[in-house]
Design a protein around this motif. Structure first.
Motif, PDB file in Angstrom:
ATOM      1  N   LYS A 226       0.825  -1.204   0.000  1.00  0.00           N
ATOM      2  CA  LYS A 226       0.000   0.000   0.000  1.00  0.00           C
ATOM      3  C   LYS A 226       0.863   1.260   0.000  1.00  0.00           C
ATOM      4  CE  LYS A 226      -3.751   2.370   2.383  1.00  0.00           C
ATOM      5  NZ  LYS A 226      -4.730   2.336   3.490  1.00  0.00           N
ATOM      6  N   ARG A 227       1.934   1.244   0.755  1.00  0.00           N
ATOM      7  CA  ARG A 227       2.820   2.409   0.800  1.00  0.00           C
ATOM      8  C   ARG A 227       3.486   2.640  -0.554  1.00  0.00           C
ATOM      9  NH1 ARG A 227       5.946   2.002   6.675  1.00  0.00           N
ATOM     10  NH2 ARG A 227       4.222   2.820   7.945  1.00  0.00           N
ATOM     11  N   PHE A 228       3.879   1.566  -1.209  1.00  0.00           N
ATOM     12  CA  PHE A 228       4.496   1.687  -2.529  1.00  0.00           C
ATOM     13  C   PHE A 228       3.494   2.302  -3.506  1.00  0.00           C
ATOM     14  CE2 PHE A 228       5.770   0.411  -6.734  1.00  0.00           C
ATOM     15  CZ  PHE A 228       7.153   0.470  -6.715  1.00  0.00           C
ATOM     16  N   ILE A 229       2.268   1.825  -3.452  1.00  0.00           N
ATOM     17  CA  ILE A 229       1.227   2.334  -4.343  1.00  0.00           C
ATOM     18  C   ILE A 229       0.916   3.795  -4.039  1.00  0.00           C
ATOM     19  CG2 ILE A 229      -1.224   2.134  -4.911  1.00  0.00           C
ATOM     20  CD1 ILE A 229      -0.901  -0.903  -4.560  1.00  0.00           C
ATOM     21  N   LYS A 230       0.868   4.144  -2.773  1.00  0.00           N
ATOM     22  CA  LYS A 230       0.553   5.531  -2.402  1.00  0.00           C
ATOM     23  C   LYS A 230       1.629   6.485  -2.911  1.00  0.00           C
ATOM     24  CE  LYS A 230      -1.035   8.332   1.508  1.00  0.00           C
ATOM     25  NZ  LYS A 230      -1.357   8.330   2.958  1.00  0.00           N
ATOM     26  N   ALA A 231       2.895   6.094  -2.784  1.00  0.00           N
ATOM     27  CA  ALA A 231       3.984   6.927  -3.290  1.00  0.00           C
ATOM     28  C   ALA A 231       3.913   7.041  -4.810  1.00  0.00           C
ATOM     29  CB  ALA A 231       5.329   6.335  -2.872  1.00  0.00           C
ATOM     30  N   SER A 232       3.604   5.917  -5.478  1.00  0.00           N
ATOM     31  CA  SER A 232       3.493   5.917  -6.939  1.00  0.00           C
ATOM     32  C   SER A 232       2.342   6.803  -7.398  1.00  0.00           C
ATOM     33  CB  SER A 232       3.282   4.492  -7.453  1.00  0.00           C
ATOM     34  OG  SER A 232       4.357   3.641  -7.082  1.00  0.00           O
ATOM     35  N   LEU A 233       1.255   6.781  -6.651  1.00  0.00           N
ATOM     36  CA  LEU A 233       0.100   7.614  -6.987  1.00  0.00           C
ATOM     37  C   LEU A 233       0.453   9.098  -6.854  1.00  0.00           C
ATOM     38  CD1 LEU A 233      -2.836   7.873  -7.791  1.00  0.00           C
ATOM     39  CD2 LEU A 233      -3.478   7.534  -5.388  1.00  0.00           C
ATOM     40  N   LYS A 234       1.242   9.432  -5.866  1.00  0.00           N
ATOM     41  CA  LYS A 234       1.704  10.819  -5.743  1.00  0.00           C
ATOM     42  C   LYS A 234       2.518  11.213  -6.974  1.00  0.00           C
ATOM     43  CE  LYS A 234       1.983  11.160  -0.668  1.00  0.00           C
ATOM     44  NZ  LYS A 234       2.917  11.328   0.476  1.00  0.00           N
ATOM     45  N   GLY A 235       3.399  10.301  -7.416  1.00  0.00           N
ATOM     46  CA  GLY A 235       4.189  10.578  -8.617  1.00  0.00           C
ATOM     47  C   GLY A 235       3.314  10.757  -9.841  1.00  0.00           C
ATOM     48  N   LEU A 236       2.269   9.948  -9.943  1.00  0.00           N
ATOM     49  CA  LEU A 236       1.334  10.029 -11.063  1.00  0.00           C
ATOM     50  C   LEU A 236       0.603  11.370 -11.061  1.00  0.00           C
ATOM     51  CD1 LEU A 236      -0.114   8.580 -13.435  1.00  0.00           C
ATOM     52  CD2 LEU A 236      -1.713   7.643 -11.754  1.00  0.00           C
TER      53      LEU A 236
END
Length: 326
Positions: A226-236
């Protein structure tokens, strides 16, 4: 208990607790396979460069891997996250416990580029079209695109040429009438006076960019995922909101100095990126059908056996509640 002994035990407990906190705070190193130094990787590159991964306690180690090798490494858990996109879908369809958990792309970011002798799609009848390989996205995508435009793929001769550079050269020399190519080849084609016959993303969806993980990782390391996805979503979200900064970041990552070209790639590709890392159930089903077509198999598979966007949805809601802005 004697005061000195109490003090010693208290000090020991304090330092043990301090060590535990530091261990918890220290970023966790994860192996992330990337298929190329391309613009498709922008959400993850930005998340690393802007410190979004570190904010989530993650230290991503990007490893450049061919998609076939990356798929095997994901199965054996030698990599934690695979950002290749569609190969994760094919691996899941082959029966391996792989799940797609974050979609940074939802449209097939590919253009059909024609040589100077071709003026329209109808001119391709009886001509040669260069593709990367049988069953690949360029092959399946071109056939679907031609059908959508009223051209029977059987009226075209498909020639396997290999990589994008070879296909581009073949179109430039008119060795083939056309070839499917991704940015920045569309930019290069326009500068060379070639014809862009159409954009595949307007015709059908794709999982060209996204995160694949092992089902065990999803179950056993859910918090990390979930943390990896949340960081990736911020990048997106950053790349959608900040074009200039995104271009500068990706120029460094792609190791190119041609700002005009990278800006053109941004303009060509940005509409292929999702806003929230999610795919609708209908798009999921269509992507599965396209993948089956690519591997030459008929059949059906439920989306939940391939996709799991639970954490992507949760991450989006959390960022909205936090009022987060890039």
């Amino acid at each position: 208990m004697k005061p000195l002994k109490v003090l010693a035990l208290g000090s020991l407990a304090f330092f043990l607790a301090l060590g535990f906190v530091r261990a918890q705070e220290w970023p966790i190193l994860v192996n992330v396979s990337i298929p190329s130094l391309s613009f498709d990787q922008a959400p993850y590159v930005i998340a690393r460069e802007k410190g979004y991964f570190r904010q989530e306690g993650i230290d991503p180690r990007f490893i450049l891997m061919h998609s076939a090798i990356a798929s095997k490494a994901l199965i054996t858990k030698d990599v934690d996250f695979n950002t290749s996109g569609s190969p994760a879908i094919n691996t899941a369809l082959a029966g391996f416990p792989i799940r797609a958990v974050f979609a940074n792309g939802s449209r097939t970011d590919m253009y059909l580029i024609a040589c100077k002798e071709i003026q329209s799609i109808a001119d391709l009848k009886g001509k040669k079209v260069g593709i990367g390989g049988i069953g690949g996205l360029a092959d399946v995508g071109t056939r679907r695109f031609l059908k959508a435009k009223g051209i029977d793929p059987k009226e075209v001769t498909f020639i396997v040429l290999g990589g994008s550079a070879v296909r581009m050269a073949a179109v430039m020399s008119c060795s083939v009438a056309a070839a499917p190519l991704s940015p920045p080849r569309d930019y290069m084609a326009k500068k060379a006076g070639l014809k862009v016959l159409g954009y595949f993303g307007d015709t059908f969806p794709s999982y060209m960019g996204g995160v694949g993980i092992h089902a065990d990782t999803l179950r056993e390391r859910a918090r990390l995922v979930k943390r990896f996805i949340k960081a990736s979503l911020k990048g997106l979200k950053f790349m959608h909101a900040r074009k200039s900064d995104t271009v500068e970041t990706m120029m460094r990552f792609m190791k190119v100095s041609d700002r005009e070209m990278v800006e053109a790639v941004y303009d060509s590709s940005i509409h292929a990126f999702t806003q929230d890392g999610l795919l609708s159930p209908d798009i999921q089903r269509e992507i599965i059908a396209i993948a089956f077509e690519g591997i030459g198999r008929s059949g059906e598979m439920k989306p939940e056996a391939v996709f799991d966007f639970t954490f992507a949805g949760e991450a989006g809601r959390e960022l909205e509640a936090e009022g987060w802005k890039p």
